[in-house]
Scaffold this motif. Structure first.
Motif, PDB file in Angstrom:
ATOM      1  N   VAL A 154      -2.742   7.817  -4.675  1.00 44.16           N
ATOM      2  CA  VAL A 154      -3.389   7.282  -3.468  1.00 44.16           C
ATOM      3  C   VAL A 154      -4.302   8.351  -2.878  1.00 44.16           C
ATOM      4  CG1 VAL A 154      -3.055   6.313  -1.167  1.00 44.16           C
ATOM      5  CG2 VAL A 154      -1.438   5.782  -2.994  1.00 44.16           C
ATOM      6  N   GLY A 155      -5.576   7.999  -2.704  1.00 48.29           N
ATOM      7  CA  GLY A 155      -6.532   8.934  -2.111  1.00 48.29           C
ATOM      8  C   GLY A 155      -7.760   9.076  -2.995  1.00 48.29           C
ATOM      9  N   GLY A 156      -8.914   8.743  -2.445  1.00 45.63           N
ATOM     10  CA  GLY A 156     -10.156   8.828  -3.219  1.00 45.63           C
ATOM     11  C   GLY A 156     -10.966  10.068  -2.894  1.00 45.63           C
ATOM     12  N   GLY A 157     -10.340  11.019  -2.174  1.00 41.32           N
ATOM     13  CA  GLY A 157     -11.016  12.289  -1.885  1.00 41.32           C
ATOM     14  C   GLY A 157     -10.821  13.255  -3.056  1.00 41.32           C
ATOM     15  N   LEU A 158     -11.191  14.497  -2.813  1.00 40.78           N
ATOM     16  CA  LEU A 158     -11.211  15.458  -3.919  1.00 40.78           C
ATOM     17  C   LEU A 158      -9.820  15.687  -4.513  1.00 40.78           C
ATOM     18  CD1 LEU A 158     -13.838  18.039  -2.586  1.00 40.78           C
ATOM     19  CD2 LEU A 158     -14.158  15.787  -3.607  1.00 40.78           C
ATOM     20  N   THR A 159      -8.777  15.741  -3.658  1.00 41.38           N
ATOM     21  CA  THR A 159      -7.423  15.987  -4.175  1.00 41.38           C
ATOM     22  C   THR A 159      -6.947  14.819  -5.031  1.00 41.38           C
ATOM     23  OG1 THR A 159      -6.956  17.282  -2.200  1.00 41.38           O
ATOM     24  CG2 THR A 159      -5.061  16.597  -3.496  1.00 41.38           C
ATOM     25  N   ALA A 173      -0.264   8.678 -22.530  1.00 41.72           N
ATOM     26  CA  ALA A 173       0.545   7.473 -22.763  1.00 41.72           C
ATOM     27  C   ALA A 173       0.898   6.751 -21.460  1.00 41.72           C
ATOM     28  CB  ALA A 173       1.820   7.840 -23.516  1.00 41.72           C
ATOM     29  N   LEU A 174       0.615   7.374 -20.314  1.00 44.02           N
ATOM     30  CA  LEU A 174       0.921   6.725 -19.027  1.00 44.02           C
ATOM     31  C   LEU A 174      -0.292   5.942 -18.547  1.00 44.02           C
ATOM     32  CD1 LEU A 174       2.767   9.651 -17.187  1.00 44.02           C
ATOM     33  CD2 LEU A 174       3.770   7.756 -18.500  1.00 44.02           C
ATOM     34  N   ARG A 175      -0.053   4.916 -17.736  1.00 48.61           N
ATOM     35  CA  ARG A 175      -1.145   4.170 -17.110  1.00 48.61           C
ATOM     36  C   ARG A 175      -1.377   4.762 -15.720  1.00 48.61           C
ATOM     37  NH1 ARG A 175       0.703  -1.321 -16.357  1.00 48.61           N
ATOM     38  NH2 ARG A 175       2.771  -0.362 -16.394  1.00 48.61           N
ATOM     39  N   VAL A 176      -2.624   5.118 -15.432  1.00 41.96           N
ATOM     40  CA  VAL A 176      -2.933   5.767 -14.148  1.00 41.96           C
ATOM     41  C   VAL A 176      -3.908   4.891 -13.361  1.00 41.96           C
ATOM     42  CG1 VAL A 176      -3.845   7.848 -13.025  1.00 41.96           C
ATOM     43  CG2 VAL A 176      -2.631   8.048 -15.213  1.00 41.96           C
ATOM     44  N   ARG A 177      -3.573   4.671 -12.099  1.00 40.73           N
ATOM     45  CA  ARG A 177      -4.445   3.894 -11.206  1.00 40.73           C
ATOM     46  C   ARG A 177      -4.685   4.724  -9.945  1.00 40.73           C
ATOM     47  NH1 ARG A 177      -5.802  -1.447 -10.166  1.00 40.73           N
ATOM     48  NH2 ARG A 177      -4.831  -1.983 -12.138  1.00 40.73           N
ATOM     49  N   LEU A 178      -5.934   4.792  -9.514  1.00 37.50           N
ATOM     50  CA  LEU A 178      -6.243   5.476  -8.247  1.00 37.50           C
ATOM     51  C   LEU A 178      -6.587   4.417  -7.208  1.00 37.50           C
ATOM     52  CD1 LEU A 178      -8.222   8.695  -7.583  1.00 37.50           C
ATOM     53  CD2 LEU A 178      -8.809   6.626  -6.325  1.00 37.50           C
ATOM     54  N   VAL A 179      -5.910   4.477  -6.083  1.00 32.79           N
ATOM     55  CA  VAL A 179      -6.121   3.497  -5.009  1.00 32.79           C
ATOM     56  C   VAL A 179      -6.697   4.231  -3.800  1.00 32.79           C
ATOM     57  CG1 VAL A 179      -4.953   1.904  -3.429  1.00 32.79           C
ATOM     58  CG2 VAL A 179      -4.205   2.070  -5.819  1.00 32.79           C
ATOM     59  N   THR A 180      -7.779   3.696  -3.250  1.00 32.97           N
ATOM     60  CA  THR A 180      -8.384   4.371  -2.103  1.00 32.97           C
ATOM     61  C   THR A 180      -8.855   3.353  -1.059  1.00 32.97           C
ATOM     62  OG1 THR A 180     -10.171   5.839  -1.382  1.00 32.97           O
ATOM     63  CG2 THR A 180     -10.607   4.547  -3.352  1.00 32.97           C
ATOM     64  N   SER A 181      -8.848   3.792   0.183  1.00 36.12           N
ATOM     65  CA  SER A 181      -9.254   2.887   1.265  1.00 36.12           C
ATOM     66  C   SER A 181     -10.769   2.702   1.285  1.00 36.12           C
ATOM     67  CB  SER A 181      -8.788   3.430   2.609  1.00 36.12           C
ATOM     68  OG  SER A 181      -9.305   4.723   2.785  1.00 36.12           O
ATOM     69  N   GLY A 182     -11.517   3.673   0.801  1.00 35.41           N
ATOM     70  CA  GLY A 182     -12.976   3.579   0.782  1.00 35.41           C
ATOM     71  C   GLY A 182     -13.482   3.532  -0.643  1.00 35.41           C
ATOM     72  N   VAL A 183     -14.499   4.391  -0.924  1.00 35.05           N
ATOM     73  CA  VAL A 183     -14.999   4.463  -2.300  1.00 35.05           C
ATOM     74  C   VAL A 183     -14.570   5.796  -2.906  1.00 35.05           C
ATOM     75  CG1 VAL A 183     -16.997   2.966  -1.901  1.00 35.05           C
ATOM     76  CG2 VAL A 183     -17.238   5.446  -1.614  1.00 35.05           C
ATOM     77  N   LEU A 184     -14.573   5.823  -4.218  1.00 32.61           N
ATOM     78  CA  LEU A 184     -14.191   7.046  -4.928  1.00 32.61           C
ATOM     79  C   LEU A 184     -15.244   8.129  -4.677  1.00 32.61           C
ATOM     80  CD1 LEU A 184     -12.122   8.071  -7.114  1.00 32.61           C
ATOM     81  CD2 LEU A 184     -13.840   7.434  -8.802  1.00 32.61           C
ATOM     82  N   GLY A 185     -14.779   9.292  -4.209  1.00 32.51           N
ATOM     83  CA  GLY A 185     -15.701  10.416  -4.028  1.00 32.51           C
ATOM     84  C   GLY A 185     -16.806  10.139  -3.032  1.00 32.51           C
ATOM     85  N   ALA A 186     -16.418   9.666  -1.843  1.00 28.32           N
ATOM     86  CA  ALA A 186     -17.413   9.240  -0.841  1.00 28.32           C
ATOM     87  C   ALA A 186     -18.350  10.383  -0.435  1.00 28.32           C
ATOM     88  CB  ALA A 186     -16.696   8.702   0.384  1.00 28.32           C
ATOM     89  N   THR A 187     -17.909  11.618  -0.561  1.00 28.37           N
ATOM     90  CA  THR A 187     -18.740  12.741  -0.095  1.00 28.37           C
ATOM     91  C   THR A 187     -19.723  13.215  -1.170  1.00 28.37           C
ATOM     92  OG1 THR A 187     -17.111  14.353  -0.862  1.00 28.37           O
ATOM     93  CG2 THR A 187     -16.887  13.593   1.425  1.00 28.37           C
ATOM     94  N   LEU A 188     -19.686  12.573  -2.347  1.00 30.68           N
ATOM     95  CA  LEU A 188     -20.507  13.052  -3.467  1.00 30.68           C
ATOM     96  C   LEU A 188     -21.838  12.310  -3.534  1.00 30.68           C
ATOM     97  CD1 LEU A 188     -17.624  13.113  -6.085  1.00 30.68           C
ATOM     98  CD2 LEU A 188     -18.535  15.059  -4.784  1.00 30.68           C
ATOM     99  N   PRO A 212      -7.029  -0.190   1.610  1.00 28.52           N
ATOM    100  CA  PRO A 212      -6.188   0.640   2.487  1.00 28.52           C
ATOM    101  C   PRO A 212      -4.716   0.260   2.329  1.00 28.52           C
ATOM    102  CG  PRO A 212      -7.982  -0.415   3.723  1.00 28.52           C
ATOM    103  CD  PRO A 212      -7.967  -1.034   2.362  1.00 28.52           C
ATOM    104  N   VAL A 213      -3.850   1.260   2.316  1.00 30.49           N
ATOM    105  CA  VAL A 213      -2.415   1.011   2.162  1.00 30.49           C
ATOM    106  C   VAL A 213      -1.821   0.731   3.540  1.00 30.49           C
ATOM    107  CG1 VAL A 213      -0.210   2.046   1.466  1.00 30.49           C
ATOM    108  CG2 VAL A 213      -2.287   2.481   0.115  1.00 30.49           C
ATOM    109  N   ALA A 214      -1.127  -0.382   3.657  1.00 31.94           N
ATOM    110  CA  ALA A 214      -0.492  -0.728   4.943  1.00 31.94           C
ATOM    111  C   ALA A 214       0.905  -0.118   5.019  1.00 31.94           C
ATOM    112  CB  ALA A 214      -0.400  -2.239   5.092  1.00 31.94           C
ATOM    113  N   ARG A 215       1.644  -0.178   3.908  1.00 31.54           N
ATOM    114  CA  ARG A 215       2.981   0.424   3.865  1.00 31.54           C
ATOM    115  C   ARG A 215       3.373   0.653   2.412  1.00 31.54           C
ATOM    116  NH1 ARG A 215       3.895  -5.014   4.461  1.00 31.54           N
ATOM    117  NH2 ARG A 215       5.522  -5.873   3.099  1.00 31.54           N
ATOM    118  N   SER A 239      -4.543  11.718   3.675  1.00 33.44           N
ATOM    119  CA  SER A 239      -5.033  12.773   4.566  1.00 33.44           C
ATOM    120  C   SER A 239      -3.946  13.807   4.899  1.00 33.44           C
ATOM    121  CB  SER A 239      -5.570  12.153   5.853  1.00 33.44           C
ATOM    122  OG  SER A 239      -4.536  11.439   6.474  1.00 33.44           O
ATOM    123  N   PHE A 240      -4.430  14.973   5.286  1.00 36.34           N
ATOM    124  CA  PHE A 240      -3.547  16.077   5.670  1.00 36.34           C
ATOM    125  C   PHE A 240      -3.562  16.234   7.185  1.00 36.34           C
ATOM    126  CE2 PHE A 240      -4.960  17.232   1.367  1.00 36.34           C
ATOM    127  CZ  PHE A 240      -3.725  17.399   0.759  1.00 36.34           C
TER     128      PHE A 240
END
Ligand SMILES: Cc1cc2nc3c(=O)[nH]c(=O)nc-3n(C[C@H](O)[C@H](O)[C@H](O)COP(=O)(O)OP(=O)(O)OC[C@H]3O[C@@H](n4cnc5c(N)ncnc54)[C@H](O)[C@@H]3O)c2cc1C
Length: 404
Positions: A154-159, A173-188, A212-215, A239-240
């Motif tokens: 979870v998180g489309g920022g740099l981390t 061999a694992l399936r990886v999904r990235l979920v983000t509230s906005g777009v991937l790499g919005a600052t790029l 966006p993740v609600a819970r 976010s941190f």
């Protein structure tokens, strides 16, 4: 004749990450020979290269005691519990005992951690990439996931980007999904984002934007639209926020609990408390927006240390200045993205990719560790748009202070 030895000025530095470690070593250099007692407090006994927490495999351990060996800095391994600015004390938990440390000057550099409270279930069901204990458990879980296991980052920022790419490369061999509230790499830049999408497609990382993740529940994210996104392991790279200790001490903070500082990097409420790294929120314009980053933590720390030293020796308090040069993103170990930016952090269309970018990223990580955790690096650290630092105070003032 007064034969009493003057009691030394007590400087306590909280946190031995990039900021605290750099500040401690820089101050040790500046104050050598002066009646100053430097104490560095950190929960763990090793310097953690936080920018590598997403990496699989063994990261080099650097015991803090070894780093400080040739300096006059006393290391206290303890967890900071509270600060009392009016009494000028810090309460720490040292093994089974609580202890109170008194200071004349405090340099607060306790960093940040994942925000696990704003979204329900994050603490219980996810592992935060930015927290060393969680990161270790994450890597342990990944190593034991059966083939086809679903990992959600979870998180489309740099981390988040670095984490998803690293996992996909290390565990094909694992399936990886990235979920983000906005777009991937919005600052790029557009070219930077295009490279990201190409690399993720090559790795087979599914990208789910505008979700966006609600819970979080056991085994599933629930998005604000009600969609259930299942996972076997969830790596949280949202976010941190800073620790609540500054707020609890009555220091003015922002919404992320970062301590508000003036141009000289002192708490706006207590001029004998300097703040550096992810914990600091600037109230002046240093020339660029200061995001939580290693790239800003080191300059903030060096500047705070220089101003603190200037304070001891009658030198001037100088305003902090900063400008960015690039953003470095690892995409596994064989690829990367160097996004060149303007001093204000806005991206240009210039990028460097592939193995060359991976090499630059690794070099930058090593450079950051050297600037933070070696005496030579810490005392010689420089940065773009640095205002003329108040490093050496006035030699006459230094002598006056020495013999006072
Ligand atoms: C996976 C990942 C990748 C990243 N990549 C980049 C990158 O490429 N470029 C970049 O610029 N930034 C990057 N960052 C951000 C960067 O790591 C942080 O901004 C940086 O570490 C901040 O430095 P700091 O010294 O303020 O805090 P930290 O490095 O977090 O250090 C804080 C220290 O305080 C200690 N501490 C905390 N609480 C207590 C307590 N109560 N008592 C005692 N000790 C305590 C901690 O143990 C730690 O040693 C990345 C972050 C992550 C998680």
């Amino acid at each position: 004749m007064n034969t009493q030895t003057p009691s030394p000025t007590r400087i306590v530095i909280l946190g031995a990450g990039y900021a605290g470690m750099n500040a401690a070593l820089r101050l040790a250099h500046h104050t050598r020979g002066l009646p100053v007692a430097l104490t560095l407090v950190n929960a763990g006994d090793t310097f953690v290269e936080r920018v590598r927490l997403h990496q699989t495999g063994q990261v080099r351990q650097r015991p803090i005691g070894n780093i400080l060996r040739e300096t006059n800095v006393r290391f206290v391994q303890a967890r900071v519990l509270s600060i009392t600015p009016d009494a000028q004390t810090v309460t720490v938990q040292r093994q089974d005992e609580q202890e109170t440390l008194a200071y004349d000057y405090l340099l607060y550099a306790l960093g940040s951690s994942a925000d696990k409270t704003s979204i329900s279930g994050v603490r219980e069901h996810t592992l935060a990439v930015g927290d060393p204990a969680d990161a270790a458990r994450l890597h342990e879980r990944l190593a034991h996931l059966p083939s086809g296991g679903q990992v959600v980052v979870v998180g489309g920022g740099l981390t988040g980007i670095e984490t998803a790419a690293e996992i996909a490369e290390a565990y094909p061999a694992l399936r990886v999904r990235l979920v983000t509230s906005g777009v991937l790499g919005a600052t790029l830049s557009a070219s930077g984002r295009a490279h990201l999408h190409a690399v993720f497609a090559r790795f087979g990382v599914a990208v789910q934007e505008h979700s966006p993740v609600a819970r979080v529940e056991a085994g599933a994210l629930i998005s604000t639209s009600g969609e259930s996104i299942p996972f076997d392991v969830c790596a949280w790279a949202g976010s941190f926020r800073a620790l609540p200790l500054g707020r609890e001490a009555g220091l003015p903070v922002n919404a992320r609990d970062q301590i508000l500082v003036d141009a000289a990097l002192r708490s706006v409420a207590h001029a004998n408390i300097y703040v550096a790294g992810d914990s600091a929120a600037l109230t002046h314009d240093p020339g660029a927006p200061i995001r939580m980053a290693c790239a800003t933590a080191l300059p903030l720390a060096s500047h705070a240390a220089d101003n603190l030293y200037a304070r001891l020796t009658g030198g001037e308090q100088r305003p902090f200045g900063f400008g960015y040069f690039f953003q470095c993103i690892s995409l596994g170990r064989q690829d990367g993205l160097i996004q060149f930016v303007r001093p204000d952090d806005s991206p240009t269309e210039r990028i460097l990719t592939g193995r060359a970018a991976a090499w630059v990223k690794e070099a930058v990580c090593r450079y950051a560790a050297a600037m933070a955790a070696t005496p030579f690096g810490a005392r010689n650290h420089r940065w773009p748009k640095q205002h003329r630092a108040a490093q050496h105070g006035d030699e006459n003032q230094r002598e006056a202070y020495q013999s006072s």
